[in-house]
Design an enzyme around this catalytic site. Sequence first.
Site, PDB file in Angstrom:
ATOM      1  N   HIS A 136       0.711  -1.101   0.150  1.00 47.19           N
ATOM      2  CA  HIS A 136       0.050   0.061  -0.022  1.00 47.19           C
ATOM      3  C   HIS A 136       0.893   1.158   0.004  1.00 47.19           C
ATOM      4  O   HIS A 136       1.836   1.039   0.461  1.00 47.19           O
ATOM      5  CB  HIS A 136      -0.909   0.029   1.118  1.00 47.19           C
ATOM      6  CG  HIS A 136      -0.253   0.044   2.448  1.00 47.19           C
ATOM      7  ND1 HIS A 136      -0.083   1.319   2.902  1.00 47.19           N
ATOM      8  CD2 HIS A 136       0.245  -0.788   3.160  1.00 47.19           C
ATOM      9  CE1 HIS A 136       0.698   1.099   4.069  1.00 47.19           C
ATOM     10  NE2 HIS A 136       0.671  -0.284   4.423  1.00 47.19           N
ATOM     11  N   HIS A 145      12.081  -1.517 -11.863  1.00 44.78           N
ATOM     12  CA  HIS A 145      11.752  -3.076 -12.054  1.00 44.78           C
ATOM     13  C   HIS A 145      11.958  -3.803 -10.873  1.00 44.78           C
ATOM     14  O   HIS A 145      13.183  -3.632 -10.068  1.00 44.78           O
ATOM     15  CB  HIS A 145      12.954  -3.309 -12.865  1.00 44.78           C
ATOM     16  CG  HIS A 145      12.886  -4.813 -13.335  1.00 44.78           C
ATOM     17  ND1 HIS A 145      13.862  -5.208 -14.302  1.00 44.78           N
ATOM     18  CD2 HIS A 145      12.422  -5.846 -13.082  1.00 44.78           C
ATOM     19  CE1 HIS A 145      13.885  -6.561 -14.520  1.00 44.78           C
ATOM     20  NE2 HIS A 145      12.839  -7.037 -13.795  1.00 44.78           N
TER      21      HIS A 145
END
Length: 198
Positions: A136, A145
């Site tokens: 979150h 990445h």
Amino acid sequence: MKRLLIVGAGGHGHSVAEAVLAGGVFQLAGFLDDAASDLRQVWAWPVFGPTADLVNYRQQADVAIVAIGNNRLREEMHNRLGAAGFESATVIHPTAIVSPRAVIGVGSVIMAGAIVGTEAQLGAGVIVNCGAVVDHHCRVENFGHLGVNASMAGGAMLGHGAWMQAGAVLGYGVRMDAGSVLEPGQAVSETRSRNAIQ
């Protein structure tokens, strides 16, 4: 369904293709690849050729995605596709769990078993690989990445073009500079600059 062109016919390109086929959102048109001049097809789909003349492939596809793990090359090719008039696709594997309140940038790919939590923000061209977690309120900047099973705890930030290799971990609220690289399994519990990591 829109026809999708994948740029990159290597291992990551194969994985993205499987996500496309499993998802049923796009029709896979084929691939482009500069590194494999003798490669003519991947499974039943053609490798049209190299990327030198992108505009020539506009008749083969409606949208495109860059499936190259190298962050710098992925960004360069993403920009070239846009300049050639391609719309960037976003690919999400059907087994990924993505919050409806997350923001996913164009040209990103979220692979099998990945989790993107509530109000997370992913920039353009991001890779969230198999089993990776973006919790979150995390932020992954453009062309970041996350490798296989990499994890970002709540509120962490991965900078532009930064790479968390397989199993790397960012603790709660940790910020990583643009271009940083975390080694496989490396855990970072406090914010560090790029120079401090390398």
